[in-house]
Design an enzyme around this catalytic site. Structure first.
Site, PDB file in Angstrom:
ATOM      1  N   HIS A   2     -11.228 -43.209 -58.124  1.00  0.00           N
ATOM      2  CA  HIS A   2     -11.660 -41.922 -57.569  1.00  0.00           C
ATOM      3  C   HIS A   2     -13.006 -42.107 -56.874  1.00  0.00           C
ATOM      4  O   HIS A   2     -14.008 -42.443 -57.511  1.00  0.00           O
ATOM      5  CB  HIS A   2     -11.788 -40.885 -58.690  1.00  0.00           C
ATOM      6  CG  HIS A   2     -12.301 -39.551 -58.216  1.00  0.00           C
ATOM      7  ND1 HIS A   2     -11.610 -38.761 -57.321  1.00  0.00           N
ATOM      8  CD2 HIS A   2     -13.442 -38.880 -58.510  1.00  0.00           C
ATOM      9  CE1 HIS A   2     -12.299 -37.665 -57.093  1.00  0.00           C
ATOM     10  NE2 HIS A   2     -13.417 -37.716 -57.803  1.00  0.00           N
ATOM     11  N   LYS A   6     -19.823 -36.446 -53.041  1.00  0.00           N
ATOM     12  CA  LYS A   6     -19.333 -37.673 -52.388  1.00  0.00           C
ATOM     13  C   LYS A   6     -18.765 -37.378 -50.996  1.00  0.00           C
ATOM     14  O   LYS A   6     -19.101 -38.056 -50.027  1.00  0.00           O
ATOM     15  CB  LYS A   6     -18.255 -38.350 -53.257  1.00  0.00           C
ATOM     16  CG  LYS A   6     -18.735 -38.762 -54.635  1.00  0.00           C
ATOM     17  CD  LYS A   6     -17.672 -39.510 -55.400  1.00  0.00           C
ATOM     18  CE  LYS A   6     -16.463 -38.633 -55.714  1.00  0.00           C
ATOM     19  NZ  LYS A   6     -16.789 -37.528 -56.631  1.00  0.00           N
ATOM     20  N   ASP A  60     -11.502 -39.337 -51.766  1.00  0.00           N
ATOM     21  CA  ASP A  60     -10.905 -38.861 -53.009  1.00  0.00           C
ATOM     22  C   ASP A  60     -10.252 -39.985 -53.812  1.00  0.00           C
ATOM     23  O   ASP A  60     -10.507 -40.137 -54.994  1.00  0.00           O
ATOM     24  CB  ASP A  60      -9.889 -37.740 -52.756  1.00  0.00           C
ATOM     25  CG  ASP A  60      -9.476 -37.075 -54.058  1.00  0.00           C
ATOM     26  OD1 ASP A  60     -10.369 -36.606 -54.790  1.00  0.00           O
ATOM     27  OD2 ASP A  60      -8.270 -37.044 -54.348  1.00  0.00           O
ATOM     28  N   ARG A  97     -37.088 -48.578 -59.818  1.00  0.00           N
ATOM     29  CA  ARG A  97     -37.945 -48.193 -58.693  1.00  0.00           C
ATOM     30  C   ARG A  97     -38.266 -49.369 -57.778  1.00  0.00           C
ATOM     31  O   ARG A  97     -38.786 -49.174 -56.684  1.00  0.00           O
ATOM     32  CB  ARG A  97     -39.238 -47.557 -59.202  1.00  0.00           C
ATOM     33  CG  ARG A  97     -38.989 -46.296 -60.025  1.00  0.00           C
ATOM     34  CD  ARG A  97     -40.278 -45.636 -60.450  1.00  0.00           C
ATOM     35  NE  ARG A  97     -41.071 -45.200 -59.298  1.00  0.00           N
ATOM     36  CZ  ARG A  97     -42.251 -44.585 -59.412  1.00  0.00           C
ATOM     37  NH1 ARG A  97     -42.772 -44.359 -60.604  1.00  0.00           N
ATOM     38  NH2 ARG A  97     -42.910 -44.213 -58.327  1.00  0.00           N
TER      39      ARG A  97
END
Length: 312
Positions: free
Chosen positions: A139, A160, A178, A244
């Site tokens: 997915h 998304k 999808d 980071r």
């Protein structure tokens, strides 16, 4: 894994069926390996790979013509087993009557191709490896960004498809939305594509289904793409410590392949399309040997070491 038979080969390579169609059984082809039965023509069937496609070229058929009639009959009978998915003759050569007779008894399709033996063998192997490769569905969304196949995953509703739409507007190409069908066609190579039902389609909540190719043109879509990077979108968690510097390298395992993975936190105000675009460009630089995070870490270590020396 999809099922492939000699009938699929006939359609893909314009092969002609030589023997009796009513007596033919189109058996599943279990392997992409192709056999050229030279040793078998000489009478050695101890390790005969009967479940492979048997490809007869000019060399095999020239040797066959040198055999006696009894030997010709014996070789063709032993060549055609109930496990053999197909026998193909290259260069448009005619099939011997012994071969047709033996094939009709066991239901083996005899096919004729106009291509040379080497070229046909190469194309058959490539086609079968693609069709017989292990497949799974994930997915997510698959986008071609600067030549990198980027698979975007995340929970439902995280954004998304909206991010994919923004990337398409920025000139990148949609592969699947999808659901992404992934095949491992070679060791370390994952190829993704969209299911036929939803090819070129994008679902935007509140807007519905849109056809990307119709709206943005043929240059906005691709039918398949090798996957190089996975980006997982997750809702921003204030308590979680995110990377980071970019020194941590995550991977996700699909079949036998470790795919590089980046986790991006999502919150209002973040331009995900730009961030993913930069992530793809940075991934390309890393493959070229340029790693900004490692360079910064080395410079930082150098500054710290110089500072320690100054203390003395």
């Amino acid at each position: 894994m999809s099922e492939v038979t000699a009938k699929d080969l006939m359609e893909e390579f314009s092969l002609q069926l030589i023997n009796d169609e009513e007596s033919v059984t189109f058996r599943p082809i279990p392997t992409s390996d192709i056999s050229r039965p030279g040793m078998e023509m000489a009478g050695y069937f101890t390790y005969y790979p009967a479940k492979r496609i048997q490809l007869l070229g000019k060399t095999e058929m020239s040797f066959y013509e040198e055999l006696t009639e009894d030997e010709k009959h014996d070789r063709m009978v032993r060549l055609c087993t109930y496990d053999t998915p197909a026998i193909i003759l290259s260069r448009g050569m005619e099939a011997p009557e012994n071969l047709i007779e033996a094939a009709n008894k066991t239901g083996v399709p005899i096919l004729s191709a106009q291509m040379t033996t080497t070229r046909l063998s190469s194309q058959l192997t490539t086609f079968l490896e693609s069709r017989l490769a292990p497949m799974t569905a994930i997915h997510g969304v698959l986008i071609d960004i600067y030549g990198i196949g980027v698979m975007i995953t995340g929970s439902s509703g995280v954004g998304k498809s909206e991010t994919a739409l923004d990337l398409v507007r920025r000139g990148h190409r949609l592969v699947a939305d999808d659901s992404v069908e992934i095949r491992q066609e070679h060791d370390g190579i994952l190829v993704g594509r969209a299911p036929e039902l939803i090819k070129h389609l994008l679902e935007i909540r509140g807007l519905g289904i849109i056809n990307v190719m119709t709206l943005f043109g043929a240059g906005a879509v691709r039918n398949y793409k090798r996957i190089g990077l996975s980006i997982d979108l997750e809702t921003w968690d204030q308590k979680k410590q995110y990377d980071r510097l970019g020194l941590d390298e995550e991977t996700i395992k699909i079949f036998d392949t470790d795919l590089p993975k980046i986790t991006l936190p999502v919150r209002p105000g973040r331009n995900l399309a730009v961030i993913i675009e930069v992530a793809a460009m940075n991934f390309r630089l890393k493959r070229m040997g340029i790693n900004a995070a490692e360079q910064f870490s080395e410079r930082l270590n150098t500054v710290i070491e110089d500072g320690d020396r100054d203390d003395f």
